[in-house]
Design a protein around this motif. Structure first.
Motif, PDB file in Angstrom:
ATOM      1  N   ASP A 307      45.706  29.711  50.412  1.00 15.16           N
ATOM      2  CA  ASP A 307      44.385  29.536  49.796  1.00 15.16           C
ATOM      3  C   ASP A 307      44.228  30.492  48.624  1.00 15.16           C
ATOM      4  OD1 ASP A 307      41.813  28.916  49.169  1.00 15.16           O
ATOM      5  OD2 ASP A 307      40.989  29.309  51.162  1.00 15.16           O
ATOM      6  N   VAL A 308      44.234  29.947  47.420  1.00 17.38           N
ATOM      7  CA  VAL A 308      44.108  30.765  46.219  1.00 17.38           C
ATOM      8  C   VAL A 308      42.751  31.462  46.163  1.00 17.38           C
ATOM      9  CG1 VAL A 308      43.157  28.947  44.764  1.00 17.38           C
ATOM     10  CG2 VAL A 308      44.552  30.746  43.721  1.00 17.38           C
ATOM     11  N   ALA A 309      41.773  30.927  46.879  1.00 19.29           N
ATOM     12  CA  ALA A 309      40.447  31.542  46.882  1.00 19.29           C
ATOM     13  C   ALA A 309      40.454  32.918  47.531  1.00 19.29           C
ATOM     14  CB  ALA A 309      39.452  30.633  47.608  1.00 19.29           C
ATOM     15  N   ALA A 310      41.514  33.230  48.281  1.00 16.30           N
ATOM     16  CA  ALA A 310      41.609  34.538  48.931  1.00 16.30           C
ATOM     17  C   ALA A 310      42.163  35.604  47.993  1.00 16.30           C
ATOM     18  CB  ALA A 310      42.489  34.435  50.178  1.00 16.30           C
ATOM     19  N   LEU A 311      42.569  35.211  46.788  1.00 21.20           N
ATOM     20  CA  LEU A 311      43.157  36.150  45.829  1.00 21.20           C
ATOM     21  C   LEU A 311      42.123  36.619  44.812  1.00 21.20           C
ATOM     22  CD1 LEU A 311      46.516  34.282  45.087  1.00 21.20           C
ATOM     23  CD2 LEU A 311      46.203  36.294  46.544  1.00 21.20           C
ATOM     24  N   SER A 312      42.293  37.846  44.356  1.00 24.07           N
ATOM     25  CA  SER A 312      41.394  38.370  43.326  1.00 24.07           C
ATOM     26  C   SER A 312      42.133  39.163  42.253  1.00 24.07           C
ATOM     27  CB  SER A 312      40.327  39.272  43.962  1.00 24.07           C
ATOM     28  OG  SER A 312      40.934  40.348  44.662  1.00 24.07           O
ATOM     29  N   THR A 313      43.317  39.683  42.564  1.00 24.37           N
ATOM     30  CA  THR A 313      44.013  40.586  41.644  1.00 24.37           C
ATOM     31  C   THR A 313      44.323  39.971  40.280  1.00 24.37           C
ATOM     32  OG1 THR A 313      44.994  41.739  43.528  1.00 24.37           O
ATOM     33  CG2 THR A 313      46.012  42.087  41.371  1.00 24.37           C
ATOM     34  N   PRO A 314      44.927  38.769  40.198  1.00 27.57           N
ATOM     35  CA  PRO A 314      45.286  38.258  38.866  1.00 27.57           C
ATOM     36  C   PRO A 314      44.090  37.818  38.029  1.00 27.57           C
ATOM     37  CG  PRO A 314      46.509  37.147  40.628  1.00 27.57           C
ATOM     38  CD  PRO A 314      45.366  37.857  41.250  1.00 27.57           C
ATOM     39  N   ILE A 315      42.941  37.641  38.657  1.00 35.34           N
ATOM     40  CA  ILE A 315      41.796  37.074  37.952  1.00 35.34           C
ATOM     41  C   ILE A 315      41.301  37.976  36.833  1.00 35.34           C
ATOM     42  CG2 ILE A 315      39.355  36.500  38.227  1.00 35.34           C
ATOM     43  CD1 ILE A 315      41.217  34.294  39.030  1.00 35.34           C
TER      44      ILE A 315
END
Length: 321
Positions: A307-315
């Motif tokens: 789930d890409v929604a769980a990622l924040s670092t690259p944003i």
């Protein structure tokens, strides 16, 4: 005196025998119905799109609702059920839906409101000024049809109708949220193949990223493929906190072209993203409150998708583009 006693005894015996015969008579369903005046409710029937029926003198040809008295033991709420035994007013009442409760049902609204609802159905569900409560009663039926009856072959038609209603009533935040969730799952049922959604200036869907984008990017993560410029732009635009300003929305094509140029300069080999442990899960909670459950979104080749929604670092780096 003796004859009097014999006669009295004979009468008492006849009364006793007659009462026993009455008590031993079997009680039938027809006898109970006759005593109470109630008849068994007619089982609910799904009225298909284009099928014509007549309810309380109102001819309805657009279909897509349930007609009858009961769902006959099936799970889920009956608040969408158009019961033909309910009283219907002779004139419309409360078209704005001010008297309708938060979770309205056909059975609980007033006779005048029922007339309003039936005439709205008869008019093809086209009135943009109708109260949102009536929209929800209709929407409850679509939820039940898709998730309880599992009418997957009708998912595409139901999704099209929900999109049409969103165009008319999308200003209501509650309906927009529930309808968007419904469309996420209905579209997946209608077309299980995962494809990349088209770029748009407004990809946000309430408090969550749209499921279609999560599935597309999740498959890329599961396949360990880098994101290209379109993938990255989809990711940023679909975030709940992304808000494009008016000039960016009006000149969206130019914005996208500039994005592609800057992305290629910073990430010539694409953006490599570490896959999170969190997998995509969708808990569908019906707007009617009558049912809910988890929708299986496993990929046929990759299994549960990240789930890409769980990622924040690259944003943070992407926002700077």
């Amino acid at each position: 005196m003796e004859w009097f006693l014999i006669g009295a005894a004979l009468v008492a015996w006849l009364i006793y025998r007659g009462s026993n015969q009455w008590e031993r008579r079997p009680v039938t369903a027809s006898m109970l119905a006759g005593d109470s005046g109630r008849q068994p409710k007619v089982p609910a029937k799904w009225i298909a799109s284009g099928e014509g029926v007549r309810v309380a003198g109102v001819s309805i040809n657009s279909g897509m609702f349930y007609l009858g008295g009961s769902f006959a033991g099936k799970p889920g709420a009956e608040n969408c059920l158009v019961d033909p035994t309910c009283q219907v007013g002779s004139i419309r009442g409360d078209p704005e839906g001010k008297t309708l409760p938060y979770w309205p049902s056909y059975h609980s609204i007033s006779p005048g409101a029922r007339r309003t609802y039936l005439e709205w159905l008869a008019g093809g569900r086209n009135d943009p000024s109708i109260g949102i409560g009536y929209i929800f009663i209709f929407f409850y039926a679509l939820e039940r049809r898709l998730f309880i009856d599992e009418a997957r072959n009708e998912a595409s038609a139901m999704a099209a109708e929900v999109r049409r209603l969103l165009a008319l009533h999308g200003e209501n935040y509650s309906f927009k949220g529930y309808a968007s969730k419904f469309l996420d799952v209905a579209d997946l049922m209608a077309n299980p193949d995962i494809s990349r959604p088209a770029l748009s200036p407004d990809l946000r869907s309430g408090y969550e990223m749209p499921l279609s984008i999560r599935l597309h990017l999740g498959r890329k993560l599961g396949s360990k493929l880098p994101f290209d410029s379109t993938d990255a732009l989809l990711w940023v635009l679909s975030l709940p906190d992304t808000q494009l300003r008016t000039p960016a929305s009006r000149c969206f094509e130019e914005l996208a072209e500039l994005w592609h140029v800057r992305f290629a300069s910073r990430y010539p080999d694409g953006l490599k993203v570490n896959s999170p442990r969190t997998k995509i899960k969708v808990e569908y909670r019906a707007a009617s409150g009558g049912f809910g459950g988890r929708v299986d979104l496993s990929d046929s080749e990759l299994g549960p998708l990240p789930d890409v929604a769980a990622l924040s670092t690259p944003i943070d780096g992407l926002r700077d583009l």
